[in-house]
Design a protein around this motif. Structure first.
Motif, PDB file in Angstrom:
ATOM      1  N   ARG A 253       0.853  -1.185   0.000  1.00 40.45           N
ATOM      2  CA  ARG A 253       0.000   0.000   0.000  1.00 40.45           C
ATOM      3  C   ARG A 253       0.898   1.248   0.000  1.00 40.45           C
ATOM      4  O   ARG A 253       1.814   1.361   0.814  1.00 40.45           O
ATOM      5  CB  ARG A 253      -0.893   0.000   1.243  1.00 40.45           C
ATOM      6  CG  ARG A 253      -1.804   1.208   1.388  1.00 40.45           C
ATOM      7  CD  ARG A 253      -2.922   1.224   0.357  1.00 40.45           C
ATOM      8  NE  ARG A 253      -3.809   0.075   0.507  1.00 40.45           N
ATOM      9  CZ  ARG A 253      -4.853   0.033   1.338  1.00 40.45           C
ATOM     10  NH1 ARG A 253      -5.136   1.073   2.094  1.00 40.45           N
ATOM     11  NH2 ARG A 253      -5.625  -1.038   1.392  1.00 40.45           N
ATOM     12  N   GLU A 270      -2.492   3.651   7.592  1.00 44.27           N
ATOM     13  CA  GLU A 270      -3.077   2.810   6.553  1.00 44.27           C
ATOM     14  C   GLU A 270      -3.744   1.600   7.215  1.00 44.27           C
ATOM     15  O   GLU A 270      -3.223   1.059   8.203  1.00 44.27           O
ATOM     16  CB  GLU A 270      -2.015   2.304   5.569  1.00 44.27           C
ATOM     17  CG  GLU A 270      -1.314   3.389   4.781  1.00 44.27           C
ATOM     18  CD  GLU A 270      -2.197   4.007   3.709  1.00 44.27           C
ATOM     19  OE1 GLU A 270      -3.256   3.413   3.387  1.00 44.27           O
ATOM     20  OE2 GLU A 270      -1.827   5.074   3.178  1.00 44.27           O
ATOM     21  N   ILE A 272      -4.720  -2.079   6.001  1.00 48.56           N
ATOM     22  CA  ILE A 272      -4.387  -2.933   4.866  1.00 48.56           C
ATOM     23  C   ILE A 272      -5.066  -4.289   5.021  1.00 48.56           C
ATOM     24  O   ILE A 272      -4.797  -5.016   5.988  1.00 48.56           O
ATOM     25  CB  ILE A 272      -2.856  -3.117   4.763  1.00 48.56           C
ATOM     26  CG1 ILE A 272      -2.163  -1.740   4.737  1.00 48.56           C
ATOM     27  CG2 ILE A 272      -2.497  -3.932   3.536  1.00 48.56           C
ATOM     28  CD1 ILE A 272      -0.654  -1.826   4.818  1.00 48.56           C
TER      29      ILE A 272
END
Length: 785
Positions: A253, A270, A272
């Motif tokens: 990512r 993030e 993920i």
């Protein structure tokens, strides 16, 4: 590219400063992080000696000892009842190339016992109290690129009321001195991932990995990365998160570009998805690697890797669920002590300790009573050992804000050090067996949840207040009464020792004379013989059974390995292995409690001599055991639930033999009628020769890392059977780059003598020879890795 430049700079650093070290692979360590364990000078300060000027660049330290880390300030005798305390110094020269002038430079000591002052080029950089958590320095403004730089460290391990615990003369364990863990030099660009301790951000700094969703079909890995820009100009930064399993890319990512002002910072978050993630558990400790890459204009500025395991710990009422599966934690306590060198043993040796714990049948370790080595924690992650991670504390509380603030800081830094480890179940932010005021506990509890926010995060403590998990030792339950209506998860933090030893622990010890009480206790050295070792094993079985009758989700026997006590003239010997990591019969009881999927086992708890009991105890996790005497079947048995049986495992099998006959006992373990394992014991004859072997435990001896390895020397008869009543002195001769660390005479105990050796830097073979009066010499040749 920047990555190539970073490697080039580090190679220059190492070629000038520590030529014996090899560059670590980026898969294992950050591209710009390297150990600086070799090339140190050391001096132990005499009581009457002044150390004025020892931090000076101009000091001539040529007469100081040359040492490598991990290093103990003072090598101690086997029984330590007058441990050295005082002041010692370490100095190291690091020559840095001019190219690092635009870089960030960090130094980290994993363990420096216990009050430290650190200078670089004569300037005081840091003062620190506490010896169990890392000392981290931003050394950028103190190092001089293109010159020789002197790092000087002054350590003082005398008693300190502002950190505790109790003074050594009344302490139940030892706090040894020295730079006893690894030291690191890290070189980074001016746009870099911060260090979580130096960043000073609650629940932030560095790379922080959590698991908002854990499920068989899809899990979510949340990663928060803190990036600092110390460049003179603003920078547009991107962060790439790459998740690997067994070296293969699973998913990746890339963040949106974020502009960071000069001297500014940013957090990148993030979430993920990981499809069909392999979940971490004691049965299957699957580990992923998160590589975090910081880019500016597409160029690599920083990169580091964090290992993690996708898992979920959840309490439902009083029961623990690991990834949705109800799990009982059969655990043990551990002190991080080796004989002679105290705390200063190698990363390989730390792994060997964890490996033995796993092989003993445990899936849990309470880290008593302080933070243990990062290398040991690594091993717990790899082997599937769930941990109870503790700040330092034992029978001591000081009503002083400086002490309280030290404890608060310890809790913060412990969590920041170990928060990405899948093995950590709960944070023992409690001072063991210390009367703590409620506001103090409340603040430690608050810190835990502030530093690790979210659900299914747990603080723990030995008092039934405030904390999420209550740790109650069995002796306290017996002495003070059991809490029948506990409203929180309950863990038996210690059992099997004190309640069989002390005359005030709530059983019947006060009615026994001291000799009888000691013989019936769990504190038994291997040299005490079969009868007393069997008594220890019975105590273990009885007390473990008793725990299973409570609502506890797990327990932890006291203790895994025998250890020294600061105040006492004897080794504390309730370990299921001795201080040299040799097993007692109780070790095999615990092995018999593990699932057969972890390995079927059978073990005869007898030396089969004329003095042996005729009621033969056999430990096994099989569903049937056969005992043979000289190939003649004595009997075949299956577990009897009426004979003090653990409902989660197996009781010992007991075989009655009418009279002693010299010969061979053989036990065979069967599962569903098929023989799967066996163990034989032969009546020993007269000692004829010495047999030599190494303690490998999953890690072969390794050159260049100060590896500390046990060498075992057994007196055997002409058939190779160990002679358990042999207790004579043994002489050791070493050839190659290897050093003997024993202090005093090396004598056999229950037929086996032990030497502790340290492997040097030469990647070559070593030989170890052993001799004793009247016996054939033993010899071992070892090819080093």
């Amino acid at each position: 590219m920047m990555k190539s430049f970073v490697f080039f700079v580090l190679l220059l650093v190492l070629s000038f400063a520590v030529p014996t070290l090899a560059l670590a692979s980026p898969e294992q360590l950050d591209a710009c992080k390297q150990k600086i364990n070799s090339g140190w000078k050391f001096k132990l300060l005499d009581a009457a000696e002044t150390d004025s000027g020892f931090q000076s660049v101009m000091l001539d330290d040529a007469s100081w000892a040359s040492v490598s880390l991990p290093h103990t300030a003072h090598v101690e005798p086997l029984v330590v009842n007058d441990q050295w305390q005082g002041i010692c110094w370490y100095r190291k020269t690091i020559e840095l190339p001019q190219e690092v002038v635009e870089k960030k430079l960090f130094v980290e000591f994993e363990g420096a016992m216990s009050q430290s002052r650190i200078w670089i080029n004569g300037e005081l950089v840091k003062e620190r109290m506490g010896g169990y958590l890392p000392v981290v320095l931003d050394a950028t403004e103190y190092f001089k690129p293109g010159e020789k730089n002197v790092v000087a460290v002054r350590l003082d391990n005398t008693d300190n009321p502002l950190t505790g615990p109790k003074p050594l003369k009344i302490l139940d364990f030892n706090m040894y001195g020295g730079l006893y863990r690894n030291a690191w030099l890290t070189i980074k660009d001016k746009v870099y991932i911060s260090h979580p301790v130096l960043a000073g951000k609650t629940a932030g700094g560095g790379v922080f990995i959590t698991y908002p969703k854990v499920a068989a079909d899809e899990s979510i890995v949340k990663v928060k990365t803190h990036v600092i820009n110390e460049d003179a100009d603003k920078k547009v930064v991107e962060v790439v998160q790459s998740i690997y399993f067994e070296g293969k890319l699973v998913t990746e990512r890339k963040s949106k570009p974020v502009e960071i002002a000069s001297d500014g910072e940013a957090e990148f978050v993030e979430e993920i998805p990981v499809v069909s993630a392999k979940l971490w558990s004691p049965q299957s400790p699957s580990l992923y690697s998160m590589k975090t890459t910081v880019l500016v204009g597409g160029k690599l500025m920083d990169e580091q890797s964090e290992r993690f395991g996708v898992r979920e710990f959840e309490f439902k009422a009083h029961e623990l669920y690991v990834n949705g599966k109800k799990t009982f934690l059969r655990g043990v306590n551990r002190h991080q002590e080796y004989p002679f060198v105290g705390y200063a043993f190698s990363d390989n040796a730390q792994y060997r300790d964890a490996k033995k714990i796993k092989e003993a049948g445990f899936n849990h370790i309470r880290l008593s009573h302080y933070p243990h080595s990062p290398a040991f924690m690594d091993a717990c992650d790899e082997l599937g050992l769930i941990t109870l991670d503790a700040i330092m504390g034992w029978q001591y509380y000081l009503d002083d804000d400086r002490f309280r603030n030290y404890c608060y800081r310890s809790a913060i830094e412990l969590i920041r050090r170990d928060r990405n480890r899948p093995s950590v179940l709960a944070w023992e932010v409690s001072l063991n067996e210390s009367r703590m005021p409620v506001p103090f506990m409340e603040e430690l509890h608050r810190i835990t949840h502030a530093e690790y926010p979210g659900e299914k995060v747990y603080s723990s403590g030995w008092m039934n207040d405030v904390y999420d998990v209550f740790e109650q030792a069995r002796q306290h339950r017996i002495l003070h009464g059991y809490h029948e209506n506990l409203a929180k998860p309950y863990f038996v933090s210690e059992y099997g020792d004190w309640e069989y030893y002390s005359n005030n622990a709530g059983l019947n010890q006060d009615k026994l004379d001291k000799t009888t009480r000691l013989e019936a206790s769990s504190r038994q050295l291997r040299e005490y013989g079969e009868k007393r070792l069997l008594k220890q094993a019975y105590n273990v079985q009885e007390s473990h059974n008793d725990n299973l009758g409570t609502s506890a989700y797990g327990d932890a026997y006291w203790v895994m390995y025998d250890y020294n006590r600061g105040y006492h003239d004897e080794i504390e010997s309730s370990g299921i292995m001795d201080i040299f990591r040799l097993p007692k019969f109780s070790y095999h009881f615990y092995q018999s409690q593990r699932e057969t999927s972890a390995g079927a086992m059978v073990k005869i708890a007898s030396y089969w001599t004329p003095e042996s009991a005729l009621d033969i105890k056999v430990y096994s996790n099989c569903d049937e055991v056969q005992l043979f005497l000289d190939d003649e079947l004595v009997s075949s048995q299956k577990p009897d639930a009426d004979k003090n049986c653990t409902h989660l495992g197996h009781p010992p099998f007991t075989f009655k033999i009418e009279t002693f006959t010299s010969g061979t006992l053989k036990a065979v373990g069967l599962i569903a009628g098929t023989a799967v394992c066996e163990h034989a014991v032969k009546t020993p004859g007269k000692a004829a020769a010495l047999k030599v072997w190494l303690d490998e435990s999953g890690k072969m001896p390794t050159a260049g890392v100060n590896d500390t390895v046990f060498v075992y020397i057994a007196a055997v008869d002409e058939n190779g059977t160990i002679v358990p009543d042999y207790s004579e002195a043994v002489a050791i001769q070493l050839n190659g780059d290897v050093t003997l660390l024993n202090v005093g005479e090396i004598k056999a105990e229950a037929g086996i003598a032990t030497a502790l050796v340290q492997i040097g830097d030469a990647s070559d073979e070593i030989s170890i020879s052993a001799s004793a009066i009247g016996l054939q010499n033993g010899k071992l040749i070892v090819e080093l890795e």
